[in-house]
Scaffold this motif. Structure first.
Motif, PDB file in Angstrom:
ATOM      1  N   GLN A 157       5.495  43.577   3.669  1.00  0.00           N
ATOM      2  CA  GLN A 157       4.729  43.273   4.877  1.00  0.00           C
ATOM      3  C   GLN A 157       3.282  43.721   4.730  1.00  0.00           C
ATOM      4  O   GLN A 157       2.942  44.531   3.865  1.00  0.00           O
ATOM      5  CB  GLN A 157       5.383  43.966   6.081  1.00  0.00           C
ATOM      6  N   ASN A 183       8.309  48.959   5.374  1.00  0.00           N
ATOM      7  CA  ASN A 183       7.270  47.921   5.434  1.00  0.00           C
ATOM      8  C   ASN A 183       7.183  47.113   4.144  1.00  0.00           C
ATOM      9  O   ASN A 183       6.201  46.405   3.917  1.00  0.00           O
ATOM     10  CB  ASN A 183       5.915  48.564   5.737  1.00  0.00           C
ATOM     11  N   ASP A 229       1.699  46.029  13.488  1.00  0.00           N
ATOM     12  CA  ASP A 229       3.144  45.911  13.593  1.00  0.00           C
ATOM     13  C   ASP A 229       3.884  46.644  12.480  1.00  0.00           C
ATOM     14  O   ASP A 229       5.113  46.595  12.416  1.00  0.00           O
ATOM     15  CB  ASP A 229       3.560  44.432  13.579  1.00  0.00           C
ATOM     16  N   THR A 230       3.155  47.319  11.599  1.00  0.00           N
ATOM     17  CA  THR A 230       3.840  48.082  10.565  1.00  0.00           C
ATOM     18  C   THR A 230       4.618  49.234  11.210  1.00  0.00           C
ATOM     19  O   THR A 230       4.214  49.767  12.243  1.00  0.00           O
ATOM     20  CB  THR A 230       2.853  48.667   9.542  1.00  0.00           C
ATOM     21  N   GLN A 265      -0.926  47.499  21.158  1.00  0.00           N
ATOM     22  CA  GLN A 265       0.494  47.172  21.025  1.00  0.00           C
ATOM     23  C   GLN A 265       1.120  47.123  22.420  1.00  0.00           C
ATOM     24  O   GLN A 265       1.863  48.011  22.827  1.00  0.00           O
ATOM     25  CB  GLN A 265       1.180  48.235  20.167  1.00  0.00           C
ATOM     26  N   SER A 318      -1.440  45.574   9.409  1.00  0.00           N
ATOM     27  CA  SER A 318      -1.053  45.055  10.714  1.00  0.00           C
ATOM     28  C   SER A 318      -0.630  46.187  11.638  1.00  0.00           C
ATOM     29  O   SER A 318      -0.010  47.155  11.202  1.00  0.00           O
ATOM     30  CB  SER A 318       0.109  44.066  10.550  1.00  0.00           C
ATOM     31  N   ALA A 336       8.207  46.829  19.934  1.00  0.00           N
ATOM     32  CA  ALA A 336       7.814  47.753  18.876  1.00  0.00           C
ATOM     33  C   ALA A 336       8.903  48.767  18.546  1.00  0.00           C
ATOM     34  O   ALA A 336       8.933  49.310  17.438  1.00  0.00           O
ATOM     35  CB  ALA A 336       6.533  48.485  19.277  1.00  0.00           C
ATOM     36  N   ILE A 350       3.830  54.755  18.192  1.00  0.00           N
ATOM     37  CA  ILE A 350       3.284  53.406  18.337  1.00  0.00           C
ATOM     38  C   ILE A 350       1.874  53.484  18.911  1.00  0.00           C
ATOM     39  O   ILE A 350       1.463  54.491  19.458  1.00  0.00           O
ATOM     40  CB  ILE A 350       4.172  52.509  19.223  1.00  0.00           C
ATOM     41  N   ARG A 395      13.700  46.888  13.042  1.00  0.00           N
ATOM     42  CA  ARG A 395      13.262  46.355  14.328  1.00  0.00           C
ATOM     43  C   ARG A 395      13.633  44.882  14.511  1.00  0.00           C
ATOM     44  O   ARG A 395      13.554  44.081  13.573  1.00  0.00           O
ATOM     45  CB  ARG A 395      11.752  46.546  14.468  1.00  0.00           C
ATOM     46  N   ASN A 412      11.955  42.729  16.212  1.00  0.00           N
ATOM     47  CA  ASN A 412      10.809  41.820  16.180  1.00  0.00           C
ATOM     48  C   ASN A 412      10.433  41.425  14.757  1.00  0.00           C
ATOM     49  O   ASN A 412       9.525  40.633  14.548  1.00  0.00           O
ATOM     50  CB  ASN A 412       9.605  42.407  16.919  1.00  0.00           C
ATOM     51  N   SER A 413      11.132  41.986  13.782  1.00  0.00           N
ATOM     52  CA  SER A 413      10.972  41.600  12.383  1.00  0.00           C
ATOM     53  C   SER A 413      12.256  40.929  11.917  1.00  0.00           C
ATOM     54  O   SER A 413      13.306  41.564  11.843  1.00  0.00           O
ATOM     55  CB  SER A 413      10.677  42.820  11.508  1.00  0.00           C
TER      56      SER A 413
END
Length: 716
Positions: free
Chosen positions: A228, A225, A234-235, A369, A232, A375, A363, A271, A273-274
């Protein structure tokens, strides 16, 4: 071209499973099924699975009943059974009696030789033999081959990552490059605590190592992370309790360090999504593109794939192919970091890659989420592997199944889910009677799983040793008809076979704890003159599959120069023993008399088991049976995690005695053998049990109760 076909079939296998569970149908699914059925010998990267034929005359045995007073049993005076044990023996034709003294199977069978009493050779004892050698071979290969390769690969990847970081400093790729320096520095430090951490990542690496050392449970990963917002949802969270060495990895320091480093490489996800994490993954892929490093990576990945299976997550091959297609073969750092248009095309194409089937990342709940795929989908350097049983578990816990009528969520699966999904009606009945199926979506998902598994081709079942082990267990789930002895035709025997299935599966999970992905719900001589002729549990299909599995194990490892001569000799001997037991089973079922040599094999079975036990533990210094107290058969492993703080533990304990009334030369006698004991229970996540802790619980009498459904065949 052959390997391409193998990978293709494996991917279609996963795609089909996703489609089946999602309720999808149509031409694509059928085409995928047809493609799978057209594939043969998926293990041909290493070895081909060769069928062993089974032949016996059906309905050759006359049915028999046991007299209530055992009047028709010739050797009843040899045994002192409790009233309850005698009742079950008469009722079922067999009974299992707990015993706290038999630490290994060979101990019981050697007592039979010296008492002497007729031995009853069980499938349990033979399956345990395979576990001993599977664990031994994997342990030796890890120590002698894989751990040294991993150290060299890690050092080289860290060196290249530092060069990438220096080249990309000041660019949009700087943070991603720095993350990689930390990523490989953590692994190197786990492998060798004396190594120096690069100053650029010293603090964040120390934070990661502290969490790993403390087995800190579920926390935000400081390294992953980096840069970031840690508040969040999303971590990236990691379960640091997974780094507690378990299974055979507790036997020495080298294996402990190897376990931690491979767990790090197998679980940490870059991931999709990052964008920043994906840049890290692309830089790793670029670095690994050097031929010598790719060879080192292959030398670790390919043997472990033969044992357990292919990675469930996106990995080097998918990213390499996509990079070459998008940026061109041989693209360098400048090409990657300066062409925004091609980078956008890469991200768009990567989004179309298939997600993992199994979620092994903690998650949040669905309302926080909702995009589970986003995720968990991403790149892993040496990702943990797809296994059928984990995929079954995944589809039978929250969020794939919802609440029951009391509003409870199914956060942990049950071991019986696996045989039930593989077609066992008895397993499903037990689950239903105990309320385990009464969650919204469970029956529907179970039906889809059953349809999918029933349609699997033998080539899929034998694609690696893990799947082959499950395939070997499948005959235990088949109800025995009139061609089998009377004691094998009862509900009690079906449940005894379920107990054997679960215990052998527990040994499989124990041996592969590092590699197999774990699902997460969200958030001497006898006395002369005594007739001690014994009997083999007649399950020729299981012995045939076991012989074929041993053959594939030997051929696959020998082809890659991963098998010592003494281990080859032991596998030869184990294969021959399985084939001989198959032949004896066929004779028993066809009512053909055994030879004196075959009866002598049954009589001397304990000595053979002791030989296998000594050979399988020779690499950890065991050279005499006096080491049995430190090396019993009992073991424990965790197979699933509830992020709320519990894990599902599966365990085997001391060897229990089984007494069966068997036909020998036209009369009935009692024969004694050994069977597994099996335990299933939840346990605190922060204290994932090791074998040592489990042995302490066993020795102190603090074991959890046996499953209630075993009372149909177990009596004190």
């Amino acid at each position: 071209m052959q390997r391409k076909g193998i990978v293709c079939a494996w991917l279609i296998n996963i795609l089909l499973l996703i489609a089946v569970i999602s309720g999808c149908s149509g031409n694509t699914g059928q085409a995928g099924q047809d493609h799978i059925k057209g594939e043969v010998a998926l293990a041909s990267d290493f070895a081909t699975y060769k069928d062993v034929p089974v032949n016996f005359s059906t309905a050759a045995l006359d049915p028999y009943e046991v007299d209530p007073e055992l009047a028709n049993v010739t050797n009843k005076e040899m045994f002192q059974l409790s009233p309850e044990a005698k009742r079950l023996l008469v009722e079922n034709g067999f009974v299992v009696v707990p015993n706290q003294h038999h630490r290994e199977f060979f101990m019981l069978y050697e007592i039979n030789l010296y008492d002497p009493v007729p031995s009853f050779i069980t499938t349990d004892s033979m399956l345990h033999n395979y576990h001993l050698f599977f664990s031994h071979l994997l342990r030796v290969i890890e120590k002698e081959k894989l751990a040294p390769e991993l150290k060299e690969l890690t050092a080289a990847m860290l060196n290249i990552s530092q060069k990438q970081y220096a080249a990309l400093k000041g660019s949009d790729w700087e943070n991603a490059a720095r993350r990689n320096v930390g990523f490989f520095a953590v692994a190197e430090k786990l492998l060798d605590p004396q190594k120096t951490v690069p100053y650029q990542v010293e603090q964040v690496v120390e934070e990661e190592l502290r969490l790993i050392e403390n087995s800190a449970g579920i926390c935000n990963s400081p390294l992953m992370n980096m840069g970031q917002d840690l508040k969040s949802p999303d971590t990236l969270q990691e379960d640091y309790s997974q780094y507690i060495p378990r299974g055979h990895y507790t036997t020495d320091e080298l294996l402990q360090s190897y376990f931690k480093a491979m767990m790090w490489y197998g679980r940490m996800t870059f991931r999709l999504n990052s964008e920043d994490e994906t840049k890290s993954a692309v830089l790793i892929t670029s670095a690994l593109g050097q031929s010598d490093l790719k060879q080192k990576w292959d030398k670790i990945y390919q043997p472990t794939s033969f044992f357990v299976g292919k990675a469930d997550d996106l990995s080097y091959p998918q990213y390499r192919e996509l990079l070459d297609k998008t940026f061109g073969t041989g693209a360098g750092l400048k090409d990657l970091s300066s062409d925004d248009k091609k980078w956008a095309a890469f991200m768009e194409a990567a989004a179309e890659l298939e997600p993992p089937v199994i979620n092994s990342i903690p998650i949040f709940e669905e309302d926080i989420q909702p995009d589970r795929e986003g995720a968990i989908k991403g790149f892993r350097f040496m990702g943990q592997r797809f296994t059928l049983d984990a995929a079954v578990f995944q589809r039978l816990v929250y969020r794939d199944v919802k609440e029951n009528s009391q509003g409870e969520r199914r956060m942990l699966p049950r071991g019986l889910d696996i045989p039930a999904a593989m077609g066992s009606e008895e397993a499903y009945t037990i689950l239903k009677n105990e309320g385990a199926t009464q969650y919204e979506g469970y029956p529907d998902n179970m039906n889809k799983l059953r349809q999918y598994i029933a349609g699997l081709d033998k080539g899929i079942w034998t694609q690696n040793l893990y799947w082959g082990w499950l395939y070997t267990l499948e005959p235990l789930l088949q109800e025995k008809g009139k061609s089998y002895p009377s004691f094998m035709q009862s509900q009690a025997w079906n449940r005894k076979d379920l107990n054997c299935f679960l215990a052998s599966w527990t040994e499989l999970k124990h041996d592969t704890i590092l590699y197999a992905k774990q699902i997460y719900a969200e958030m001497g001589g006898g006395m002369a003159g005594v007739d001690d002729r014994g009997y083999v549990e007649p399950n020729p299909h299981l012995y045939a599959r076991l012989a074929a599995l041993v053959d594939m194990t030997r051929d696959g490892l020998e082809a890659r120069n991963l098998l010592a001569q003494k281990d080859r000799d032991s596998l030869d001997r184990l294969e021959q023993l399985a084939l001989t037991l198959k032949t004896i089973s066929e004779k028993e079922l066809s009512n053909i008399p055994l030879t004196d040599e075959e009866y002598e094999l049954i009589r001397s079975y304990g000595g053979q088991l002791e030989h296998f036990w000594l050979e399988a533990l020779s690499d950890i210094g065991v050279d005499h049976r006096s080491a049995i107290d430190e090396n019993p058969a009992a073991l424990v492993t965790d197979v699933a995690t509830d992020p709320g703080g519990r894990v599902l533990q599966e365990a085997t304990g001391n060897i229990f005695e089984v007494y069966a009334v068997v036909p020998v030369d036209g009369s009935l006698r009692i024969a004694r053998g050994g069977v597994y004991s099996h335990y299933e229970f939840s346990w605190p996540l922060s204290d994932r049990l090791t074998d040592k802790k489990w042995h302490e619980l066993l020795n102190s009498g603090q074991t959890p109760p046996l499953a209630g459904w075993t009372k149909t065949f177990i009596a004190q």
